[in-house]
Write a protein that holds these residues in place. Structure first.
Motif, PDB file in Angstrom:
ATOM      1  N   MET A 254       0.822  -1.202   0.000  1.00 37.33           N
ATOM      2  CA  MET A 254       0.000   0.000   0.000  1.00 37.33           C
ATOM      3  C   MET A 254       0.861   1.259   0.000  1.00 37.33           C
ATOM      4  N   ALA A 255       0.247   2.355  -0.397  1.00 44.56           N
ATOM      5  CA  ALA A 255       0.814   3.685  -0.197  1.00 44.56           C
ATOM      6  C   ALA A 255       0.089   4.333   0.970  1.00 44.56           C
ATOM      7  N   LYS A 256       0.761   5.302   1.589  1.00 38.70           N
ATOM      8  CA  LYS A 256       0.150   6.027   2.705  1.00 38.70           C
ATOM      9  C   LYS A 256       0.094   7.509   2.342  1.00 38.70           C
ATOM     10  N   ILE A 257      -1.061   8.126   2.574  1.00 41.11           N
ATOM     11  CA  ILE A 257      -1.220   9.564   2.337  1.00 41.11           C
ATOM     12  C   ILE A 257      -1.403  10.245   3.687  1.00 41.11           C
ATOM     13  N   GLU A 258      -0.621  11.280   3.923  1.00 43.48           N
ATOM     14  CA  GLU A 258      -0.704  12.037   5.169  1.00 43.48           C
ATOM     15  C   GLU A 258      -1.045  13.493   4.882  1.00 43.48           C
ATOM     16  N   VAL A 259      -1.880  14.067   5.701  1.00 39.87           N
ATOM     17  CA  VAL A 259      -2.176  15.499   5.650  1.00 39.87           C
ATOM     18  C   VAL A 259      -1.901  16.058   7.035  1.00 39.87           C
ATOM     19  N   ILE A 260      -0.952  16.982   7.135  1.00 38.09           N
ATOM     20  CA  ILE A 260      -0.544  17.558   8.412  1.00 38.09           C
ATOM     21  C   ILE A 260      -1.110  18.977   8.519  1.00 38.09           C
ATOM     22  N   ASP A 261      -1.768  19.245   9.613  1.00 37.42           N
ATOM     23  CA  ASP A 261      -2.402  20.550   9.841  1.00 37.42           C
ATOM     24  C   ASP A 261      -1.430  21.472  10.572  1.00 37.42           C
ATOM     25  N   THR A 365      -4.383   1.576  -2.215  1.00 39.82           N
ATOM     26  CA  THR A 365      -3.718   0.758  -3.213  1.00 39.82           C
ATOM     27  C   THR A 365      -3.027   1.654  -4.242  1.00 39.82           C
ATOM     28  N   GLU A 366      -2.225   1.045  -5.096  1.00 43.42           N
ATOM     29  CA  GLU A 366      -1.497   1.815  -6.104  1.00 43.42           C
ATOM     30  C   GLU A 366      -2.465   2.417  -7.132  1.00 43.42           C
ATOM     31  N   TYR A 367      -1.969   3.444  -7.809  1.00 39.90           N
ATOM     32  CA  TYR A 367      -2.777   4.196  -8.758  1.00 39.90           C
ATOM     33  C   TYR A 367      -1.879   4.645  -9.902  1.00 39.90           C
ATOM     34  N   SER A 368      -2.459   4.727 -11.119  1.00 41.67           N
ATOM     35  CA  SER A 368      -1.756   5.242 -12.289  1.00 41.67           C
ATOM     36  C   SER A 368      -2.676   6.195 -13.044  1.00 41.67           C
ATOM     37  N   LYS A 369      -2.197   7.408 -13.265  1.00 40.14           N
ATOM     38  CA  LYS A 369      -3.008   8.396 -13.973  1.00 40.14           C
ATOM     39  C   LYS A 369      -3.284   7.954 -15.404  1.00 40.14           C
ATOM     40  N   ASP A 370      -2.296   7.379 -16.056  1.00 41.89           N
ATOM     41  CA  ASP A 370      -2.490   6.938 -17.439  1.00 41.89           C
ATOM     42  C   ASP A 370      -3.585   5.884 -17.546  1.00 41.89           C
ATOM     43  N   ALA A 371      -3.696   5.050 -16.519  1.00 41.00           N
ATOM     44  CA  ALA A 371      -4.631   3.922 -16.592  1.00 41.00           C
ATOM     45  C   ALA A 371      -6.088   4.352 -16.507  1.00 41.00           C
ATOM     46  N   ILE A 372      -6.378   5.509 -15.907  1.00 45.32           N
ATOM     47  CA  ILE A 372      -7.785   5.888 -15.730  1.00 45.32           C
ATOM     48  C   ILE A 372      -8.308   6.720 -16.897  1.00 45.32           C
ATOM     49  N   GLY A 373      -7.429   7.093 -17.816  1.00 42.01           N
ATOM     50  CA  GLY A 373      -7.896   7.825 -18.999  1.00 42.01           C
ATOM     51  C   GLY A 373      -8.530   9.152 -18.648  1.00 42.01           C
ATOM     52  N   ASN A 374      -9.767   9.338 -19.114  1.00 45.12           N
ATOM     53  CA  ASN A 374     -10.463  10.609 -18.921  1.00 45.12           C
ATOM     54  C   ASN A 374     -11.310  10.663 -17.651  1.00 45.12           C
ATOM     55  N   MET A 375     -11.229   9.647 -16.824  1.00 45.41           N
ATOM     56  CA  MET A 375     -12.010   9.663 -15.586  1.00 45.41           C
ATOM     57  C   MET A 375     -11.447  10.712 -14.622  1.00 45.41           C
ATOM     58  N   VAL A 376     -12.284  11.098 -13.657  1.00 47.29           N
ATOM     59  CA  VAL A 376     -11.875  12.107 -12.682  1.00 47.29           C
ATOM     60  C   VAL A 376     -10.727  11.566 -11.837  1.00 47.29           C
ATOM     61  N   LYS A 377      -9.703  12.366 -11.707  1.00 48.76           N
ATOM     62  CA  LYS A 377      -8.519  11.952 -10.957  1.00 48.76           C
ATOM     63  C   LYS A 377      -8.783  12.037  -9.461  1.00 48.76           C
ATOM     64  N   PRO A 378      -8.074  11.251  -8.665  1.00 43.27           N
ATOM     65  CA  PRO A 378      -8.315  11.275  -7.217  1.00 43.27           C
ATOM     66  C   PRO A 378      -7.979  12.630  -6.611  1.00 43.27           C
ATOM     67  N   TYR A 379      -8.708  12.984  -5.560  1.00 40.36           N
ATOM     68  CA  TYR A 379      -8.459  14.240  -4.862  1.00 40.36           C
ATOM     69  C   TYR A 379      -8.850  14.077  -3.398  1.00 40.36           C
ATOM     70  N   PHE A 421       1.435   8.712 -10.299  1.00 37.76           N
ATOM     71  CA  PHE A 421       1.260   7.428  -9.621  1.00 37.76           C
ATOM     72  C   PHE A 421       1.034   7.630  -8.133  1.00 37.76           C
ATOM     73  N   LEU A 422       0.415   6.652  -7.526  1.00 34.43           N
ATOM     74  CA  LEU A 422       0.579   6.363  -6.109  1.00 34.43           C
ATOM     75  C   LEU A 422       1.300   5.029  -6.054  1.00 34.43           C
ATOM     76  N   LEU A 423       2.454   4.990  -5.427  1.00 37.20           N
ATOM     77  CA  LEU A 423       3.296   3.805  -5.438  1.00 37.20           C
ATOM     78  C   LEU A 423       3.327   3.126  -4.080  1.00 37.20           C
ATOM     79  N   ARG A 424       3.358   1.810  -4.100  1.00 32.91           N
ATOM     80  CA  ARG A 424       3.464   1.037  -2.867  1.00 32.91           C
ATOM     81  C   ARG A 424       4.707   1.437  -2.073  1.00 32.91           C
ATOM     82  N   ASN A 425       4.616   1.296  -0.776  1.00 38.08           N
ATOM     83  CA  ASN A 425       5.746   1.506   0.126  1.00 38.08           C
ATOM     84  C   ASN A 425       6.279   2.934   0.097  1.00 38.08           C
ATOM     85  N   HIS A 426       5.406   3.899  -0.238  1.00 40.58           N
ATOM     86  CA  HIS A 426       5.778   5.306  -0.216  1.00 40.58           C
ATOM     87  C   HIS A 426       4.752   6.093   0.598  1.00 40.58           C
TER      88      HIS A 426
END
Length: 463
Positions: A254-261, A365-379, A421-426
């Motif tokens: 997995m990847a981990k996303i952090e938001v620090i206030d 999980t991992e993510y690739s911008k190229d793979a989703i084409g014209n779909m809305v990107k994660p936010y 990308f969102l990459l595993r182990n990052h």
């Protein structure tokens, strides 16, 4: 330590443990018989390798930010960032598979080792011992070869609670490392909403067996003399630093996303300050499955068949992206989708009170911008509350919502239309330093990409 071998038990155990190799911390697992030379190997499985982490960071420093926004970085070099927590590092040794391959990367057999030592605090390493009777080694010993190459693959935590992960199918003498990688074994993204559509935040928990699946691979070389002289009490130390040993470095899937206030906190965290603060963080847009192993081979992420940090995502076949709706100011009132990830909330683990900033985090999980084409990107959707506003003087907090683009930031401003990308182990770390007004327009965001490795490890010798 008393050891015993029962051929009937060994045969039965081998059948039952085809999918998850036996690992026993109290006594050795059943042996393999006495028909050939028995060799004993000892090696270290690591959930953190400081040398590998530094090498990955140095290689990333040369990446052109315009070509790979994912790999662009803030000034922080990640050298002092938060380390992986014990639960993020933990390996359930009863939920592991150890596979032994020959020099041609063809499967010899699953092996059933025991644990002879581990880091009981941060769980950054596990020392493994395996006694093996294997014709491949027996023939090499009889030929008195100076160089005997082999590979060991480790897959762990696949059956973690709620992830429904898989272990590979294989046939000894036929299946190769490439074959196992080609299976693209999957696990599920943790559930976002539970019964009655109630919000569910997922994070690793040792007691609940909520663990992050991991995989690792390493090539080892020994001599016939080393194998002949090995005993249970004096094994071949494959990971001995004094002998240029190697470790099996595990990558979290997995990847981990952090938001620090850090809003309105220029002098450090102070819980008594009335300010604009982050109240909640949600991720919108994600893949519902991930792969246990990255692509492997000359065209893959581990070209030398040794687990290292990766630079590209490996998506499951026919993987499902949630294809979210685009952000709008009314988002939080309109959307109760199960495909929203609600972040956990905590504080930065620090001995200094002024550094204990609020932090929100999620595992994806991992993510690739190229793979989703014209779909809305994660936010990310950030919910903010202005504690200092007169509108909140009656105790009724008024919330504001803002989209935080999942992309790189330079001087507080987003770069491009989304990360590649969102990459595993990052770890993808965002620091919100300021907002403009009650309209909650974010004007200053710091961004850093880090390897998920944060602990200095001193491995004692186990005799």
């Amino acid at each position: 330590m008393t050891r015993f071998y029962n051929k009937f038990l060994a045969a039965a155990s081998a059948m039952m443990l085809t999918l998850t190799g036996c690992v026993n911390e109290d006594s050795p697992c059943p042996g393999d018989g006495d028909e050939a030379t028995k060799v004993t190997l000892q090696f270290t499985v690591m959930t953190y390798n400081p040398a590998a982490s530094r090498e990955a960071q140095q290689s990333r420093a040369t990446v052109d930010p315009e070509q790979g926004s994912l790999l662009s970085r803030a000034d922080d070099d990640c050298s002092d960032g938060p380390q992986g927590s014990p639960a993020e590092n933990y390996i359930n040794t009863a939920d592991c598979q150890f596979l032994l391959f020959d020099a041609d990367r063809k499967l010899l057999r699953p092996i059933f080792p025991e644990i002879t030592g581990k880091d009981d605090v941060q769980y950054t390493y596990y020392t493994i011992k395996a006694s093996i009777t294997e014709p491949y080694f027996d023939e090499a010993v009889k030929a008195d070869r100076d160089q005997i190459d082999f590979y060991i693959m480790v897959i762990a935590n696949s059956h973690s609670t709620g992830l429904d992960g898989q272990y590979p199918g294989f046939t000894p003498g036929v299946t190769t490392i490439d074959d196992i990688a080609a299976q693209k074994l999957t696990f599920n993204l943790p559930e976002r909403r539970g019964q009655y559509n109630l919000i569910t935040e997922w994070q690793p928990n040792i007691n609940q067996n909520k663990l992050i699946p991991m995989a690792g691979l390493q090539k080892f070389t020994v001599s016939a003399t080393q194998l002949k002289e090995s005993t249970y009490d004096v094994p071949v130390y494959l990971s001995d630093e004094n002998a240029n040993g190697k470790t099996i470095d595990m990558l979290r899937t997995m990847a981990k996303i952090e938001v620090i206030d850090k809003i309105d906190l220029p002098d450090g965290y102070d819980p008594n300050i009335k300010r604009m603060k982050v109240e909640k963080v949600e991720l919108v847009g994600m893949y519902l499955k991930g792969t246990l192993m990255p692509s492997i081979g000359t065209d893959g992420q581990w070209p030398d068949y040794i687990s290292t940090q990766i630079t590209d995502a490996t998506l499951p076949p026919n993987s499902e992206y949630t294809n979210p709706v685009a952000y709008s100011e009314s988002y939080a009132h309109d959307n109760d989708s199960k495909d929203i990830m609600f972040f956990n909330q905590g504080s930065i683990d620090s001995e200094n009170a002024e550094e204990k900033y609020p932090i929100f985090f999620g595992y994806v999980t991992e993510y690739s911008k190229d793979a989703i084409g014209n779909m809305v990107k994660p936010y990310l959707v950030i919910t903010l509350v202005d504690e200092s506003s007169p509108d909140n003087s009656d105790g009724q907090e008024i919330s504001f919502f803002k989209e935080l683009k999942l992309t790189g930031y330079v001087d507080g401003a987003p770069q491009g239309d989304g990360i590649d990308f969102l990459l595993r182990n990052h770890i993808y770390r965002y620091e919100i330093n300021a907002v403009s007004s009650s309209e909650a327009n974010i004007i200053d965001v710091g961004y850093t990409l880090c390897d998920w490795d944060r602990h200095e490890v001193n491995i004692p010798t186990f005799d």
